[in-house]
Design a protein around this motif. Structure first.
Motif, PDB file in Angstrom:
ATOM      1  N   ASP A  59       0.807  -1.225   0.000  1.00 41.18           N
ATOM      2  CA  ASP A  59       0.000   0.000   0.000  1.00 41.18           C
ATOM      3  C   ASP A  59       0.839   1.274   0.000  1.00 41.18           C
ATOM      4  O   ASP A  59       0.297   2.369   0.198  1.00 41.18           O
ATOM      5  CB  ASP A  59      -0.968   0.027   1.192  1.00 41.18           C
ATOM      6  CG  ASP A  59      -2.000  -1.096   1.142  1.00 41.18           C
ATOM      7  OD1 ASP A  59      -2.386  -1.485   0.022  1.00 41.18           O
ATOM      8  OD2 ASP A  59      -2.403  -1.568   2.210  1.00 41.18           O
ATOM      9  N   GLY A  61      -0.118  10.748  -5.305  1.00 39.36           N
ATOM     10  CA  GLY A  61      -0.483  11.328  -4.024  1.00 39.36           C
ATOM     11  C   GLY A  61       0.520  12.289  -3.417  1.00 39.36           C
ATOM     12  O   GLY A  61       0.157  13.420  -3.056  1.00 39.36           O
ATOM     13  N   PRO A  82      -2.861   6.105  -6.656  1.00 40.54           N
ATOM     14  CA  PRO A  82      -2.051   6.434  -5.467  1.00 40.54           C
ATOM     15  C   PRO A  82      -0.689   7.010  -5.804  1.00 40.54           C
ATOM     16  O   PRO A  82      -0.128   7.790  -5.010  1.00 40.54           O
ATOM     17  CB  PRO A  82      -1.929   5.083  -4.755  1.00 40.54           C
ATOM     18  CG  PRO A  82      -3.092   4.279  -5.219  1.00 40.54           C
ATOM     19  CD  PRO A  82      -3.321   4.707  -6.639  1.00 40.54           C
ATOM     20  N   TYR A 117      -5.049  11.375   1.642  1.00 42.27           N
ATOM     21  CA  TYR A 117      -4.749  10.521   0.490  1.00 42.27           C
ATOM     22  C   TYR A 117      -5.807   9.447   0.250  1.00 42.27           C
ATOM     23  O   TYR A 117      -5.692   8.688  -0.708  1.00 42.27           O
ATOM     24  CB  TYR A 117      -3.372   9.868   0.680  1.00 42.27           C
ATOM     25  CG  TYR A 117      -2.305  10.864   1.036  1.00 42.27           C
ATOM     26  CD1 TYR A 117      -1.788  11.716   0.068  1.00 42.27           C
ATOM     27  CD2 TYR A 117      -1.858  11.003   2.345  1.00 42.27           C
ATOM     28  CE1 TYR A 117      -0.835  12.664   0.403  1.00 42.27           C
ATOM     29  CE2 TYR A 117      -0.901  11.946   2.689  1.00 42.27           C
ATOM     30  CZ  TYR A 117      -0.402  12.777   1.717  1.00 42.27           C
ATOM     31  OH  TYR A 117       0.532  13.728   2.044  1.00 42.27           O
TER      32      TYR A 117
END
Length: 482
Positions: A63, A431, A428, A422
């Motif tokens: 992640d 970000g 992502p 975020y």
């Protein structure tokens, strides 16, 4: 994030996205799928779907998004204790110089200088920056401490790559004439002698050097004479050093160059051997089209400092036009006394927004001959990452730094997007630049060494650093007008 440190290689696993710092063309992609990166010693060995090796240290990047560590090409670290000075807060460049950096500079002894440098370097590291080029101009005759040595020492303690932009002046503007000993100019012989000392002691010309020295008179238009410009450039090139200075930060530079030399600032520098692929300037906010062409033709670069330029009301550097013309572009944070947030995440966020706003200001309605609505195409996130990483490495001559690619130095920032700022991102990877703020720094690697873990730096007590900073600011304020 769990890390099992052993000798040998390190495997960064399962990243959500990897931005490379590349330009984005077919041979230099701006992102790769990964999701894994292997580090061997100081070097990125491989990128892809990689299996762990026996005994290999594992860094879990689930992640997280991965960027090359930022390369900051222009700073004034001593100003880290001068943030938000009310006397200069709403001033433009020239009155701000008198109100803040010149007003306080004589009060910087060795202890305060070292504390300021440490604060600035830690702030940068926690933003994901592993290479810092500091334009230090705290030098004067019979100085009781070695500010250059302090900067190298503090960067080395943190494991950061450091480029000393050795500033200073052999002549002063009228602004400085009545100020204290700490603002007295050096002689040219003393300046060059110190450059030679620093080059012999610190300078490493290798493509991933941890220490470098650059010839960097504070402002070539004001700090040295035209004859000395040529002499200093010749010395730098004899020593294999690059050249740097401030230029065209405001219209004042244009007026001065016109009044004194009947030239544009860039043309004046070209006539005195201060253009070339080994030269870069901070700011270049106020440049004409012919100056951009001259910069591009000579390979002269720019350190774009949008937050300081905005804070001082100087304007917005035409980075898009420069990049399109072939000017090497990099990003610097400038000094905290004209910035207040001297970190690379704040700077790249501002870069992304300001270039779009600048182009958008040129839009006019169709009935007045306009042809476009806004400037959202002026800078992509990928552009900004490229300028702030590989672009900075190119300008500083660190040819094996600034990219996530096999064979490059393992300078890697791993961001954990665990703040609501975020949440909800469709991509992502954008970000840290597009959303701004300060994403958690899960890890920062500098030349293969992990120097930040979960936002913490070994041996750094942030609470204690904050107490020291507050005490120093209180003392500075008590002394400055006394």
């Amino acid at each position: 994030m769990q890390t099992n440190e052993t000798q040998g290689s390190i495997l960064i696993r399962n990243a959500a996205a990897i931005m490379t710092g590349g330009s984005g063309d077919a041979t230099d992609p701006a992102r790769v799928s990964g999701p894994d990166i292997r580090i061997r010693g100081e070097t990125i060995e491989a990128i892809g779907a990689l299996s762990p090796r026996p005994g290999e240290a594992i860094v879990d990047a689930t992640d997280c998004v991965i960027y090359p560590a930022w390369v900051n090409t222009h700073h004034h670290l001593f100003q880290s204790l001068l943030k938000g000075d009310r006397a200069g807060l709403d001033a433009t460049l020239t009155p701000w110089l008198a109100a803040t950096p010149y007003r306080f500079r004589a009060l910087f002894d060795e202890q305060r200088f070292r504390l300021a440098a440490r604060i600035g370097l830690i702030e940068l590291a926690r933003s994901g920056c592993a290479t810092v080029a500091d334009h230090n101009y705290v030098y004067y005759p019979d100085m009781p401490f070695d500010s250059s040595a302090i900067l190298f020492e503090e960067a080395e303690k943190l494991g950061l790559r450091f480029v000393l932009l050795r500033g200073g002046a052999t002549q002063t503007r009228q602004l400085e004439a009545d100020l204290p000993t700490a603002l007295r100019p050096e002689t040219l012989d003393a300046y060059i002698g110190d450059i030679e000392r620093l080059a012999a002691t610190y300078h490493d010309a290798s493509p991933r050097a941890m220490q470098r020295v650059v010839m960097a008179p504070t402002t070539v238009l004001y700090s040295i004479s035209p004859t000395q410009m040529r002499e200093s450039a010749a010395v730098a090139r004899r020593l294999g050093l690059r050249l740097h200075s401030h230029l065209s930060e405001t219209v004042g530079y244009q007026d001065s160059a016109h009044d004194l030399y009947r030239r544009s600032p860039v043309a004046f520098c070209g006539e005195h051997d201060w253009l070339g692929s080994d030269v870069w300037y901070a700011h270049l906010v106020k440049v004409d089209a012919d100056e951009i062409a001259m910069l591009a033709q000579t390979g002269t670069g720019v350190a774009h400092c949008p937050q300081s330029n905005g804070r001082l009301g100087s304007g917005i550097c035409p980075v898009r036009e420069m990049a399109d013309a072939g000017v090497p572009v990099s990003i610097g944070v400038d000094g905290a006394a004209s910035n207040e947030a001297a970190d690379m995440i704040s700077e790249v966020h501002m870069t992304w927004l300001a270039q779009r706003a600048r182009l958008g200001m040129a839009a006019t309605p169709q009935f007045r001959g306009g042809s476009f609505e806004g400037g959202a195409h002026a800078a992509s996130v990928e552009d900004v990452i490229h300028w702030g990483t590989a672009g900075g490495a190119q300008i500083t001559g660190l040819d094996e730094v600034g990219k996530i690619a096999p064979g490059y130095s393992a300078d890697i920032a791993i961001y954990r997007l665990d703040d609501p700022r975020y949440f909800g991102l469709h991509d992502p990877a954008i970000g840290p630049v597009a959303s701004g703020g300060r994403p958690s720094l899960a890890a920062l690697f500098s030349a293969g060494r992990q120097v930040v873990r979960n936002d913490e730096i070994d041996g750094v007590d942030l609470a204690q650093l904050g107490r020291e900073a507050r005490a120093a600011v209180k003392a500075l304020l008590a002394e400055v007008d006394g």
